[in-house]
Design an enzyme around this catalytic site. Structure first.
Site, PDB file in Angstrom:
ATOM      1  CG  ASP A  84      -0.299  -0.410   2.518  1.00  0.00           C
ATOM      2  OD1 ASP A  84       0.949  -0.398   2.602  1.00  0.00           O
ATOM      3  OD2 ASP A  84      -1.020  -0.719   3.473  1.00  0.00           O
ATOM      4  CD  GLU A 160      -8.668   1.777   6.957  1.00  0.00           C
ATOM      5  OE1 GLU A 160      -8.590   0.824   7.745  1.00  0.00           O
ATOM      6  OE2 GLU A 160      -8.287   2.931   7.242  1.00  0.00           O
TER       7      GLU A 160
END
Ligand code: PGA
Length: 259
Positions: A84, A160
């Protein structure tokens, strides 16, 4: 500094399909993960690998560097895929994850720059950047080994809450709890981006092997929900129960409620 290689005799238990090993402390956890990463690279020198950022893997990276210096492992053929990256940060921004990986690992080992597949955090087209990344992963993949941390909200990489197992590489908006947790890494009061690019849960679940590391009591609740709770997008790591070859490496505090 010389790190003695010790053999760690710790039993693993299986919980909802996930192998779980609880260590006395952070040092022995980090050493065990280091030994296994080295084993995997030595068994397949051109391993397709992803490694995490954050506070949890610091010791792992010290040990990997030391092992490299001792000639126990070479990264010269390893192919690395970044998990990420913050959107809006350049690769040479000290707060970017690319910079972190260089500073704590890559600058100290023999990995080849052309074998590092990273995100362009400065892209003005996150969808296009995600497709480019997916294409590279398809060309090189599947991932042999993905090493993950876990957020207190159950995120893995930046998947998330609200992330599903079919999710691929994409732009994601960071949760307030993630922003608060990661603010500690932002130097000089630089503003922290509120969105990022992340490898998807789908990409992670296609990996041949997954390691997840957690230490400290702050992770205990996320770990128990991940291991014992239902598969749910509100705890994205819980989908790892569906993966056939995942091992959790926990210290006593993060594994407090593991039974
Ligand atoms: P940490 O981050 O290692 O800094 O706790 C883990 C994560 O957010 O994935």
């Amino acid at each position: 500094m010389f790190f003695k290689k010790i053999s760690i005799n710790v039993e693993s238990v299986s919980i909802n399909g996930i192998k779980v090993v609880v260590f006395d402390d952070y040092d022995s956890l980090s050493r065990a993960v280091c030994d296994r990463v080295i084993d995997r690279i030595n068994a397949k020198p051109d391993l397709v690998l992803s490694l995490p950022t954050g506070g949890t893997p610091f010791e792992l990276y010290c040990l990997l560097i030391e092992s490299y210096k001792q000639g126990l492992v070479s990264f010269s053929q390893v192919r690395f895929f970044q998990l990420d990256e913050y959107l809006g940060l350049s690769k040479d921004d000290p707060n970017s994850y690319y910079y972190y990986l260089n500073r704590y690992l890559f600058d100290h080992v023999d990995i080849r720059r052309e074998n590092i597949f990273s995100f362009n955090g400065l892209t003005d087209d996150p969808d296009k950047e995600s497709i480019l990344y997916e294409n590279q992963l398809t060309r090189m993949g599947p991932l042999d080994l993905v090493v993950l941390g876990i957020g207190t909200n159950g995120h893995v990489a930046f998947n998330e809450p609200g992330s599903y197992p079919f999710c691929r590489t994409r732009q994601i908006r960071l949760e307030e709890s993630t922003i608060q947790a990661n603010l500690r890494f932002f130097s000089n009061g630089s503003p922290m981006p509120h969105s990022a690019l992340t490898m998807g849960l789908g990409n992670i679940l296609e990996a041949k092997e997954v390691f997840l590391l957690a230490n400290g009591s702050g992770k205990a609740e996320a770990i128990i929900k991940t291991l014992h709770g239902p598969n749910t997008e509100s705890v994205p790591a819980s989908f790892l129960q569906r993966h056939p070859n995942t091992t959790f490496f926990l210290d006593r505090e993060s594994g407090l409620f593991v039974s």
